[in-house]
Write a protein that holds these residues in place. Sequence first.
Motif, PDB file in Angstrom:
ATOM      1  N   UNK A   1       0.835  -1.209   0.000  1.00  0.00           N
ATOM      2  CA  UNK A   1       0.000   0.000   0.000  1.00  0.00           C
ATOM      3  C   UNK A   1       0.869   1.258   0.000  1.00  0.00           C
ATOM      4  N   UNK A   2       1.988   1.219   0.724  1.00  0.00           N
ATOM      5  CA  UNK A   2       2.905   2.367   0.775  1.00  0.00           C
ATOM      6  C   UNK A   2       3.519   2.606  -0.602  1.00  0.00           C
ATOM      7  N   UNK A   3       3.947   1.508  -1.257  1.00  0.00           N
ATOM      8  CA  UNK A   3       4.546   1.610  -2.594  1.00  0.00           C
ATOM      9  C   UNK A   3       3.547   2.235  -3.578  1.00  0.00           C
ATOM     10  N   UNK A   4       2.326   1.725  -3.584  1.00  0.00           N
ATOM     11  CA  UNK A   4       1.306   2.229  -4.513  1.00  0.00           C
ATOM     12  C   UNK A   4       1.001   3.704  -4.226  1.00  0.00           C
ATOM     13  N   UNK A   5       0.883   4.046  -2.948  1.00  0.00           N
ATOM     14  CA  UNK A   5       0.603   5.439  -2.571  1.00  0.00           C
ATOM     15  C   UNK A   5       1.742   6.358  -3.013  1.00  0.00           C
ATOM     16  N   UNK A   6       2.979   5.936  -2.750  1.00  0.00           N
ATOM     17  CA  UNK A   6       4.140   6.761  -3.096  1.00  0.00           C
ATOM     18  C   UNK A   6       4.189   7.020  -4.598  1.00  0.00           C
ATOM     19  N   UNK A   7       3.918   5.981  -5.392  1.00  0.00           N
ATOM     20  CA  UNK A   7       3.902   6.147  -6.846  1.00  0.00           C
ATOM     21  C   UNK A   7       2.766   7.071  -7.283  1.00  0.00           C
ATOM     22  N   UNK A   8       1.582   6.838  -6.736  1.00  0.00           N
ATOM     23  CA  UNK A   8       0.393   7.603  -7.134  1.00  0.00           C
ATOM     24  C   UNK A   8       0.565   9.093  -6.872  1.00  0.00           C
TER      25      UNK A   8
ATOM     26  N   UNK B   1       5.998   1.213 -12.457  1.00  0.00           N
ATOM     27  CA  UNK B   1       6.309   0.541 -11.192  1.00  0.00           C
ATOM     28  C   UNK B   1       5.016   0.117 -10.490  1.00  0.00           C
ATOM     29  N   UNK B   2       4.005   0.989 -10.520  1.00  0.00           N
ATOM     30  CA  UNK B   2       2.726   0.642  -9.892  1.00  0.00           C
ATOM     31  C   UNK B   2       2.104  -0.584 -10.562  1.00  0.00           C
ATOM     32  N   UNK B   3       2.192  -0.620 -11.873  1.00  0.00           N
ATOM     33  CA  UNK B   3       1.636  -1.749 -12.638  1.00  0.00           C
ATOM     34  C   UNK B   3       2.315  -3.050 -12.197  1.00  0.00           C
TER      35      UNK B   3
ATOM     36  N   UNK C   1       8.736  -9.381  -3.398  1.00  0.00           N
ATOM     37  CA  UNK C   1       8.446  -7.995  -3.027  1.00  0.00           C
ATOM     38  C   UNK C   1       9.753  -7.262  -2.740  1.00  0.00           C
ATOM     39  N   UNK C   2      10.643  -7.943  -2.024  1.00  0.00           N
ATOM     40  CA  UNK C   2      11.950  -7.371  -1.716  1.00  0.00           C
ATOM     41  C   UNK C   2      12.709  -7.094  -3.027  1.00  0.00           C
ATOM     42  N   UNK C   3      12.630  -8.063  -3.952  1.00  0.00           N
ATOM     43  CA  UNK C   3      13.278  -7.918  -5.257  1.00  0.00           C
ATOM     44  C   UNK C   3      12.761  -6.713  -6.020  1.00  0.00           C
ATOM     45  N   UNK C   4      11.450  -6.510  -5.962  1.00  0.00           N
ATOM     46  CA  UNK C   4      10.843  -5.347  -6.637  1.00  0.00           C
ATOM     47  C   UNK C   4      11.369  -4.046  -6.028  1.00  0.00           C
ATOM     48  N   UNK C   5      11.426  -3.997  -4.690  1.00  0.00           N
ATOM     49  CA  UNK C   5      11.929  -2.802  -4.002  1.00  0.00           C
ATOM     50  C   UNK C   5      13.384  -2.538  -4.377  1.00  0.00           C
ATOM     51  N   UNK C   6      14.175  -3.601  -4.432  1.00  0.00           N
ATOM     52  CA  UNK C   6      15.604  -3.468  -4.779  1.00  0.00           C
ATOM     53  C   UNK C   6      15.778  -2.979  -6.210  1.00  0.00           C
ATOM     54  N   UNK C   7      14.875  -3.401  -7.078  1.00  0.00           N
ATOM     55  CA  UNK C   7      14.944  -2.994  -8.492  1.00  0.00           C
ATOM     56  C   UNK C   7      14.481  -1.550  -8.680  1.00  0.00           C
TER      57      UNK C   7
END
Lengths: 119, 180
Positions: free
Chosen positions: B40-47, B79-81, B154-160
């Motif tokens: 939720x934090x990732x999606x919010x930050x992108x949005x 990134x959100x996608x 999820x960790x991999x996505x954050x690292x990327x």
Amino acid sequence: MMRDFMSRMDKRLRDAGLLLLTCIALSAASGAVQADARVHVVVIEAMRYVPDVIEVNAGDTVVWKNKDAFPHTATAGDRDFDSGSIGSEHAWKFKARRKGVFPYVCTLHPTMKATLVVK
Amino acid sequence: MKQLINVAQVIKSIAGGVFAIAATVAFAQASGPNDAQIAAIVVAANSVDIDAGKLARSKSKNKEVKEFAQLMINDHTGVNKQAIALVQKLKVTPEENDTSKSLKSDGAATLKKLGGLKGAEFDKAYVANEVTYHQAVLDVIDKTLLPNAKNAELKGLLEKVRPAIDAHLQHAKHMQASMK
């Protein structure tokens, strides 16, 4: 008369032999070039080109595969090659015909730099 | 002179809002967000950055600012996608939390403040906000999201994604320097 005939036959056989050898040599040479032309892959991921320096032979193909979630480009300094926008999970192929050292960047993300070396 | 003071005040209050986010996250760090909350934090930050980008794209007359805004829209949408596809694959429902809510409400407040500006003042304030915002997001990734992410993908996505946020930050800083 027999000797004349034989010497003419020898000459014709020799010429035919030479022609045959030349054909074999040419087809072997062209076959060798086609068999050796390779495909190289550069992966674009986490804002990097991997490998960031790639060495290929003239006539080889380079494929840039974008594994990031958003578009990138592979654009050489003098626009020697320019992929345009490569979308996420998309790729771009380039046949490296000219020899040289080609630094390139992502025009969308200027911190991304790499080099293509064509030998 | 009065105009300059107003812009500085706006930038300061926007920056203050962003630091409030960082403070909220620091507090949340005590308990550490779970994967659903991280999503939720990732999606919010992108949005938030997509919305700011859309505002800048429509408002700015500066070619470089417009191009940067479009880059923010493209990259953060991508990134959100990817993040949404991952949580669907993992059968995780993003869980709204204090951090994701703060990001959204502070983002809305920033949009309102930026909306009141125009021309060079807008450009300067938008770019300044992008610098502060991306630095704050980078800190959130490093201090809270990466250390707490449990799922390897999820960790991999954050690292990327981290290097993309850093690249955005460097780009925004470069633009800010050229606007001085």
